[in-house]
Write a protein that holds these residues in place. Structure first.
Motif, PDB file in Angstrom:
ATOM      1  N   VAL A   1      -6.881  92.982  50.807  1.00  0.00           N
ATOM      2  CA  VAL A   1      -6.764  93.781  49.586  1.00  0.00           C
ATOM      3  C   VAL A   1      -5.990  92.988  48.544  1.00  0.00           C
ATOM      4  O   VAL A   1      -4.905  92.478  48.818  1.00  0.00           O
ATOM      5  CB  VAL A   1      -6.042  95.114  49.878  1.00  0.00           C
ATOM      6  CG1 VAL A   1      -5.717  95.844  48.573  1.00  0.00           C
ATOM      7  CG2 VAL A   1      -6.900  95.991  50.792  1.00  0.00           C
TER       8      VAL A   1
ATOM      9  N   ASN B   1     -10.983 104.305  47.440  1.00  0.00           N
ATOM     10  CA  ASN B   1      -9.975 104.451  48.489  1.00  0.00           C
ATOM     11  C   ASN B   1     -10.182 105.786  49.212  1.00  0.00           C
ATOM     12  O   ASN B   1      -9.963 106.853  48.646  1.00  0.00           O
ATOM     13  CB  ASN B   1      -8.572 104.389  47.861  1.00  0.00           C
ATOM     14  CG  ASN B   1      -7.477 104.361  48.905  1.00  0.00           C
ATOM     15  OD1 ASN B   1      -7.715 104.571  50.094  1.00  0.00           O
ATOM     16  ND2 ASN B   1      -6.264 104.076  48.458  1.00  0.00           N
TER      17      ASN B   1
ATOM     18  N   GLY C   1     -12.882 101.331  52.690  1.00  0.00           N
ATOM     19  CA  GLY C   1     -13.224 101.352  51.262  1.00  0.00           C
ATOM     20  C   GLY C   1     -14.689 101.715  51.092  1.00  0.00           C
ATOM     21  O   GLY C   1     -15.566 101.120  51.699  1.00  0.00           O
TER      22      GLY C   1
ATOM     23  N   TYR D   1     -14.774  96.032  44.145  1.00  0.00           N
ATOM     24  CA  TYR D   1     -14.061  97.310  44.023  1.00  0.00           C
ATOM     25  C   TYR D   1     -14.640  98.371  44.952  1.00  0.00           C
ATOM     26  O   TYR D   1     -15.863  98.517  45.049  1.00  0.00           O
ATOM     27  CB  TYR D   1     -14.094  97.806  42.578  1.00  0.00           C
ATOM     28  CG  TYR D   1     -13.153  97.028  41.682  1.00  0.00           C
ATOM     29  CD1 TYR D   1     -11.860  97.478  41.451  1.00  0.00           C
ATOM     30  CD2 TYR D   1     -13.562  95.823  41.090  1.00  0.00           C
ATOM     31  CE1 TYR D   1     -10.988  96.756  40.639  1.00  0.00           C
ATOM     32  CE2 TYR D   1     -12.700  95.096  40.281  1.00  0.00           C
ATOM     33  CZ  TYR D   1     -11.413  95.570  40.056  1.00  0.00           C
ATOM     34  OH  TYR D   1     -10.546  94.869  39.270  1.00  0.00           O
TER      35      TYR D   1
ATOM     36  N   ILE E   1      -9.814 100.292  45.352  1.00  0.00           N
ATOM     37  CA  ILE E   1      -9.221  99.146  46.038  1.00  0.00           C
ATOM     38  C   ILE E   1      -9.946  97.899  45.545  1.00  0.00           C
ATOM     39  O   ILE E   1     -11.183  97.850  45.551  1.00  0.00           O
ATOM     40  CB  ILE E   1      -9.418  99.266  47.568  1.00  0.00           C
ATOM     41  CG1 ILE E   1      -8.706 100.514  48.103  1.00  0.00           C
ATOM     42  CG2 ILE E   1      -8.919  97.997  48.271  1.00  0.00           C
ATOM     43  CD1 ILE E   1      -9.142 100.890  49.513  1.00  0.00           C
TER      44      ILE E   1
ATOM     45  N   ASP F   1       0.647 105.119  50.748  1.00  0.00           N
ATOM     46  CA  ASP F   1       0.170 104.092  49.821  1.00  0.00           C
ATOM     47  C   ASP F   1       1.336 103.401  49.124  1.00  0.00           C
ATOM     48  O   ASP F   1       1.418 102.173  49.078  1.00  0.00           O
ATOM     49  CB  ASP F   1      -0.774 104.710  48.776  1.00  0.00           C
ATOM     50  CG  ASP F   1      -1.964 105.394  49.420  1.00  0.00           C
ATOM     51  OD1 ASP F   1      -1.754 106.410  50.118  1.00  0.00           O
ATOM     52  OD2 ASP F   1      -3.097 104.914  49.242  1.00  0.00           O
TER      53      ASP F   1
ATOM     54  N   GLU G   1       0.991  99.288  49.338  1.00  0.00           N
ATOM     55  CA  GLU G   1       1.118  98.470  48.137  1.00  0.00           C
ATOM     56  C   GLU G   1       2.192  97.388  48.284  1.00  0.00           C
ATOM     57  O   GLU G   1       2.389  96.588  47.384  1.00  0.00           O
ATOM     58  CB  GLU G   1       1.407  99.363  46.920  1.00  0.00           C
ATOM     59  CG  GLU G   1       0.239 100.314  46.670  1.00  0.00           C
ATOM     60  CD  GLU G   1       0.386 101.150  45.406  1.00  0.00           C
ATOM     61  OE1 GLU G   1       1.323 100.887  44.635  1.00  0.00           O
ATOM     62  OE2 GLU G   1      -0.449 102.047  45.227  1.00  0.00           O
TER      63      GLU G   1
ATOM     64  N   THR H   1      -7.741  99.885  55.622  1.00  0.00           N
ATOM     65  CA  THR H   1      -8.163 101.118  54.964  1.00  0.00           C
ATOM     66  C   THR H   1      -9.667 101.029  54.741  1.00  0.00           C
ATOM     67  O   THR H   1     -10.199  99.955  54.454  1.00  0.00           O
ATOM     68  CB  THR H   1      -7.383 101.328  53.644  1.00  0.00           C
ATOM     69  OG1 THR H   1      -7.948 102.423  52.952  1.00  0.00           O
ATOM     70  CG2 THR H   1      -7.408 100.099  52.768  1.00  0.00           C
TER      71      THR H   1
ATOM     72  N   PHE I   1      -4.305  97.862  44.810  1.00  0.00           N
ATOM     73  CA  PHE I   1      -4.744  99.255  44.757  1.00  0.00           C
ATOM     74  C   PHE I   1      -4.702  99.710  43.301  1.00  0.00           C
ATOM     75  O   PHE I   1      -3.770  99.369  42.571  1.00  0.00           O
ATOM     76  CB  PHE I   1      -3.820 100.139  45.607  1.00  0.00           C
ATOM     77  CG  PHE I   1      -3.991  99.933  47.087  1.00  0.00           C
ATOM     78  CD1 PHE I   1      -4.920 100.683  47.800  1.00  0.00           C
ATOM     79  CD2 PHE I   1      -3.227  98.987  47.770  1.00  0.00           C
ATOM     80  CE1 PHE I   1      -5.078 100.501  49.167  1.00  0.00           C
ATOM     81  CE2 PHE I   1      -3.391  98.787  49.133  1.00  0.00           C
ATOM     82  CZ  PHE I   1      -4.316  99.545  49.836  1.00  0.00           C
TER      83      PHE I   1
ATOM     84  N   VAL J   1      -9.236  95.855  53.633  1.00  0.00           N
ATOM     85  CA  VAL J   1     -10.184  96.938  53.365  1.00  0.00           C
ATOM     86  C   VAL J   1     -11.459  96.647  54.146  1.00  0.00           C
ATOM     87  O   VAL J   1     -11.930  95.510  54.189  1.00  0.00           O
ATOM     88  CB  VAL J   1     -10.468  97.083  51.850  1.00  0.00           C
ATOM     89  CG1 VAL J   1     -10.983  95.789  51.237  1.00  0.00           C
ATOM     90  CG2 VAL J   1     -11.448  98.229  51.611  1.00  0.00           C
TER      91      VAL J   1
END
Lengths: 356, 356
Positions: free
Chosen positions: B179, B203, B149, B200, B162, B258, B263, B147, B182, B270
């Motif tokens: 990751v 997302n 970020g 951090y 994230i 997600d 998750e 994903t 989330f 990320v």
């Protein structure tokens, strides 16, 4: 035998271009052709409505510019086409009134006339009819030129004033006074002085006279205008009328009936009246006249929701849905793809805004 | 031989109904189908544009609802009809992604995919292409779920975050991190803590994976959804596809990718990025991204004149003329007969306003 009031004629002046209500009002569709108050009737239609019972419906005349002819016919289908007189150009009220006076005289030499603007508001129509009938009764048997004077309710600086001579009790019985003088729109201090005296009235622009009185006054005080319309007597009501008017009308000078006649003639009277009149000349006057919600907002439009909004004038008749949140003392108006949002206190700048 | 990146596929999720931009955005024409910024291209078109050179134009897929099919075809005529997949109902992102994953797999078993929302803004397109290409290169040869970020620039409470595990230098060389977790949209205090740590990221909702990775993850973590789309393998690309999808798709539970996968799965990465991204979720974010005049007004519309007006977002693309005087920090939006004027600080109430 003719019915009582059968010689009464109504002349509606509907040629104004009303620029102060942009974008609701535009040169293509000025204020008089708009249902400003959201009542279902335009100002022009309301004007005709309020003379019901005072003037026979077949005696209604409208003077407007050629550009507005179709709107007049659409909104007043009961008025015959030959009684909608078309000015080929704008020459203020004296030529307008001269034309319609000779035109009516050619058809009804005993005519008794009331001349009215087309874009004003009257809230007490019953009282209006009483006053106008009374004025027509007065001019039926006199050579008087009568203007209706409104009892002022505030020191308005947007109106002209009429100073009456209150010293003749014989006239008072007829409900009229001689006019001492006409006053231009005053400043606030002067307006405050005026309203302290009972002799001062707002000039409504509504006139009453018989046709011979106004024709004779025009002959004396505006002979060069008079001769134009007197010469056209043979063509009135013929197929040639419009063509000849289009040729001759532009030759008139641009002058108001106030300057040309009222301020010069002798037999000028004011009939005091109190029928809830306004010329609705500004958005501010409109909001003061309109029905308002608990927060002082006046809304003309469908499906308008207001949140934390007060003192606003909303006129959005073409929007299907309007939500306004957090506005104070603003004008919000939308018409034909044009949106105006402005502070009510700055409405005198609308002409500037619309010109860009 | 296939060109480099010939197995790269772009999936655009364009089924959102975007209620926060009412009345500009409506259920009939949500945000992604609108030229929000006045650039001449809608968000959907801009989304496709920014993948140019990264994904072959013949590998673009759009998933949307049947109601929006015509708008997609109109705005993206280059995308073949059979690559515009129509959801018969809204079931969030997991069923959407499952459908398109099996659909693409049936055609290109070596597909490498990037999944993107259709209504976000990216200002640095060159950097965007670099990052996405890098992510696609990573997933081409790995079972990673990636994903993107965004490096946070402010303690934004409107985004999910994230938390990355920064402890593996071998991954850092590839530009990715594992990751850790989330995080839901935080409150302001939490958001302020987040942005103090370099671990951090915002997302973005942009995902990259190869088709076997996502299909396998779905089989493990959402087997009841997987079986539906796996069973449909024989009909993909046939005349029967839509009819069967219309029958089967509604059986999926409503769940986001997600929750369903990201998750729960292990190989989640990320890739930090910094290409001027915004989900443009609010009028406030729009004004912060738009070009502004000297008084901080952002205007999308023709012939808009502002006087004594500051901090306002004006979006009036269907009005021919707009004049605004004396407004501060307001939204003024008009669309299809609906006018909204509201304080920017109250924009979270737009859903309430539009519902009435």
């Amino acid at each position: 035998m003719m019915m009582k009031g059968g010689h009464n004629h109504l002349v509606i002046m509907a040629g104004g271009v009303g620029s102060r209500f942009w974008p609701m009002s535009t040169p293509e569709r000025p204020k008089q052709f708009i249902d400003v108050m959201g009542t279902g009737r335009t100002f022009l239609q309301q004007t005709v409505d309020r003379f019901e019972g005072v003037v026979p419906s077949e005696n209604v005349w409208v003077v407007t510019s050629a550009a507005y002819a179709d709107m007049v016919h659409e909104q007043l289908p009961q008025v015959p086409r030959q009684q909608v007189l078309l000015e080929p150009c704008r020459r203020n009220t004296a030529p307008c009134i001269a034309y319609v006076a000779w035109r009516i005289k050619s058809q009804d030499p005993k005519a008794n006339m009331v001349v009215s603007p087309s874009d004003h508001l009257v809230t007490d129509v019953e009282e209006f009819r009483r006053v106008v009938s009374s004025a027509l009764a007065f001019t039926e048997t006199s050579d008087a030129i009568v203007t209706l004077g409104m009892k002022p309710t505030r020191p308005e600086t947007g109106y002209g004033y009429i100073q009456a001579d209150l010293s003749a009790p014989s006239l008072r019985n007829k409900g009229v006074f001689r006019v001492d003088s006409f006053k231009e729109k005053p400043d606030l201090a002067t307006a405050k002085q005026y309203i302290r005296h009972e002799a001062y009235f707002w000039n409504s622009g509504i006139f009453v006279w018989n046709v011979n009185t106004i024709v004779n006054a025009l002959r004396i005080y505006a002979p060069e205008i008079s001769v134009i319309f007197e010469d056209l007597l043979p063509v009135y009501g013929t197929d040639d009328e419009q063509r000849r008017i289009d040729e001759e009308f532009p030759k008139c000078r641009n002058i108001s009936i106030d300057y040309a006649i009222l301020e010069k003639a002798d037999e000028i009277f004011v009939m005091p009246a109190d029928f809830g009149w306004s010329d609705v000349g500004t958005w501010g006057s409109l909001i003061s006249l309109a029905q308002k919600d608990a927060n002082g907002n006046a809304v003309v439009g469908q499906n308008v929701s207001l949140y934390e909004t007060s003192g606003c004038m909303v006129h959005t008749t073409e929007e299907r849905r309007v939500v306004i949140q957090g506005l104070k003392n603003c004008i919000v108006a939308e018409k034909d793809g044009t949106l105006l949002i402005c502070q009510l206190s700055d409405e005198q700048r609308i002409k500037e805004f619309s010109a860009v």
